[in-house]
Design a protein around this motif. Structure first.
Motif, mmCIF file in Angstrom:
data_model
loop_
_atom_site.group_PDB
_atom_site.id
_atom_site.type_symbol
_atom_site.label_atom_id
_atom_site.label_comp_id
_atom_site.label_asym_id
_atom_site.label_seq_id
_atom_site.Cartn_x
_atom_site.Cartn_y
_atom_site.Cartn_z
ATOM 1 N N TRP A 133 0.865 -1.116 0.014
ATOM 2 C CA TRP A 133 -0.582 0.079 -0.036
ATOM 3 C C TRP A 133 1.000 1.673 0.353
ATOM 4 C CZ3 TRP A 133 -4.815 0.751 -1.410
ATOM 5 C CH2 TRP A 133 -5.740 -0.585 -0.964
ATOM 6 N N TYR A 134 2.196 1.171 0.081
ATOM 7 C CA TYR A 134 3.328 2.810 0.694
ATOM 8 C C TYR A 134 3.885 2.307 -0.232
ATOM 9 C CZ TYR A 134 0.526 1.868 4.951
ATOM 10 O OH TYR A 134 -1.440 1.577 5.876
ATOM 11 N N MET A 135 4.648 3.350 -0.582
ATOM 12 C CA MET A 135 6.123 3.137 -1.476
ATOM 13 C C MET A 135 6.688 3.666 -0.607
ATOM 14 S SD MET A 135 5.061 5.431 -5.249
ATOM 15 C CE MET A 135 6.846 5.360 -5.213
ATOM 16 N N LEU A 136 6.769 5.068 0.510
ATOM 17 C CA LEU A 136 7.560 5.574 1.657
ATOM 18 C C LEU A 136 6.818 5.630 2.418
ATOM 19 C CD1 LEU A 136 9.915 8.021 -0.528
ATOM 20 C CD2 LEU A 136 10.343 5.822 -0.322
ATOM 21 N N LYS A 137 7.070 4.723 3.848
ATOM 22 C CA LYS A 137 5.932 4.815 4.506
ATOM 23 C C LYS A 137 7.311 5.091 5.831
ATOM 24 C CE LYS A 137 3.875 1.974 7.858
ATOM 25 N NZ LYS A 137 3.582 0.150 7.518
ATOM 26 N N ALA A 138 6.652 6.817 6.544
ATOM 27 C CA ALA A 138 8.291 7.597 7.527
ATOM 28 C C ALA A 138 7.208 6.092 8.741
ATOM 29 C CB ALA A 138 7.966 8.387 7.873
ATOM 30 N N ASP A 139 7.714 5.723 9.708
ATOM 31 C CA ASP A 139 7.325 5.023 10.790
ATOM 32 C C ASP A 139 7.851 5.718 12.303
ATOM 33 O OD1 ASP A 139 5.069 3.690 13.057
ATOM 34 O OD2 ASP A 139 7.056 1.541 12.253
ATOM 35 N N ASN A 140 7.386 6.936 12.886
ATOM 36 C CA ASN A 140 7.841 6.985 14.009
ATOM 37 C C ASN A 140 9.019 7.494 13.775
ATOM 38 O OD1 ASN A 140 7.921 7.542 16.849
ATOM 39 N ND2 ASN A 140 9.057 5.639 17.472
ATOM 40 N N ALA A 141 9.288 8.115 12.789
ATOM 41 C CA ALA A 141 10.485 8.842 12.380
ATOM 42 C C ALA A 141 10.462 10.041 11.832
ATOM 43 C CB ALA A 141 11.394 7.691 11.479
ATOM 44 N N GLU A 142 11.060 10.959 11.235
ATOM 45 C CA GLU A 142 10.962 11.822 10.408
ATOM 46 C C GLU A 142 11.179 11.784 9.409
ATOM 47 O OE1 GLU A 142 11.416 16.711 11.820
ATOM 48 O OE2 GLU A 142 12.417 16.607 10.513
ATOM 49 N N LEU A 143 10.705 12.290 8.174
ATOM 50 C CA LEU A 143 10.948 12.271 6.469
ATOM 51 C C LEU A 143 10.512 13.981 6.103
ATOM 52 C CD1 LEU A 143 12.463 10.834 3.940
ATOM 53 C CD2 LEU A 143 9.823 10.079 3.979
ATOM 54 N N VAL A 144 11.660 14.262 5.406
ATOM 55 C CA VAL A 144 12.100 15.432 4.623
ATOM 56 C C VAL A 144 12.375 15.691 2.927
ATOM 57 C CG1 VAL A 144 13.019 17.966 4.518
ATOM 58 C CG2 VAL A 144 12.907 16.988 7.238
ATOM 59 N N ILE A 145 11.381 16.317 2.569
ATOM 60 C CA ILE A 145 11.368 15.695 1.535
ATOM 61 C C ILE A 145 11.770 16.926 0.788
ATOM 62 C CG2 ILE A 145 10.375 14.536 -0.617
ATOM 63 C CD1 ILE A 145 8.582 13.390 1.114
ATOM 64 N N SER A 146 12.981 17.093 -0.720
ATOM 65 C CA SER A 146 13.049 18.362 -1.130
ATOM 66 C C SER A 146 13.278 17.893 -2.638
ATOM 67 C CB SER A 146 13.727 18.659 0.038
ATOM 68 O OG SER A 146 14.850 18.618 0.412
ATOM 69 N N GLY A 147 14.182 18.664 -3.358
ATOM 70 C CA GLY A 147 15.191 17.890 -4.724
ATOM 71 C C GLY A 147 14.113 18.141 -5.513
ATOM 72 N N LYS A 148 12.489 18.500 -5.965
ATOM 73 C CA LYS A 148 12.464 19.281 -6.936
ATOM 74 C C LYS A 148 12.176 17.920 -7.467
ATOM 75 C CE LYS A 148 12.817 23.793 -7.387
ATOM 76 N NZ LYS A 148 12.854 24.974 -7.650
ATOM 77 N N GLY A 149 11.915 17.134 -7.128
ATOM 78 C CA GLY A 149 11.894 15.658 -8.408
ATOM 79 C C GLY A 149 10.000 14.749 -8.144
ATOM 80 N N LEU A 150 10.121 14.209 -8.235
ATOM 81 C CA LEU A 150 8.654 13.259 -8.429
ATOM 82 C C LEU A 150 8.257 11.674 -8.303
ATOM 83 C CD1 LEU A 150 5.575 12.760 -9.807
ATOM 84 C CD2 LEU A 150 7.297 11.726 -11.854
#
Length: 144
Positions: A87-104
């Motif tokens: 069901w998930y591609m990227l699943k942050a589980d009890n963590a911090e995920l920062v996404i940057s960089g203008k991708g898809l």
């Protein structure tokens, strides 16, 4: 930080490069996991810290992120395979995920993959980028 960004800085400032900035950029470059294959992606997320894509990737299973991670999409694409099994591609589980960089980050043609999910008190910070999902599914989802 990627090698391309470092070299671009040197090319733009060939005669007045600041040694302090170069030192900082080199430290960041050396402390960034550069990911060029889906086999490198899971260990990079397990380690946490700074992760930068250097190529477009297709993933076919859930990737659970349990360490604080800064993902630099670096203008690249992370797409679910048509036969993505979870069901998930990227699943942050009890963590911090920062996404940057203008991708898809895209579910592609997968029938059920959700590009980004936060669970169990996780925090996802999206600075930029594009997110795509199929049909009525959520592109970014928070659970709990």
């Amino acid at each position: 930080m990627t090698k391309e960004k470092f070299l671009a800085y040197l090319a733009e400032t060939p005669y007045n490069s600041n040694p302090a900035i170069i030192r900082q950029m080199l430290d960041e470059l050396l402390n960034t996991s550069l990911v060029a294959s889906k086999e490198d992606l899971v260990p990079a997320f397990e380690k946490g810290g700074k992760v930068a894509l250097v190529d477009n990737l297709t993933v076919d299973a859930d990737i659970v992120i349990t360490s604080n991670t800064e993902l630099d999409m670096n203008g690249k694409e992370l797409v679910a395979a048509d036969n993505h099994s979870g069901w998930y591609m990227l699943k942050a589980d009890n963590a911090e995920l920062v996404i940057s960089g203008k991708g898809l980050i895209s579910a592609g043609n997968s029938e059920k993959a959700i590009p980004v999910t936060a669970t169990n008190g996780a925090k996802v910070i999206i600075n930029d980028g594009e997110f795509a999902c199929k049909g009525d599914l959520q592109c970014v989802y928070a659970n709990g």
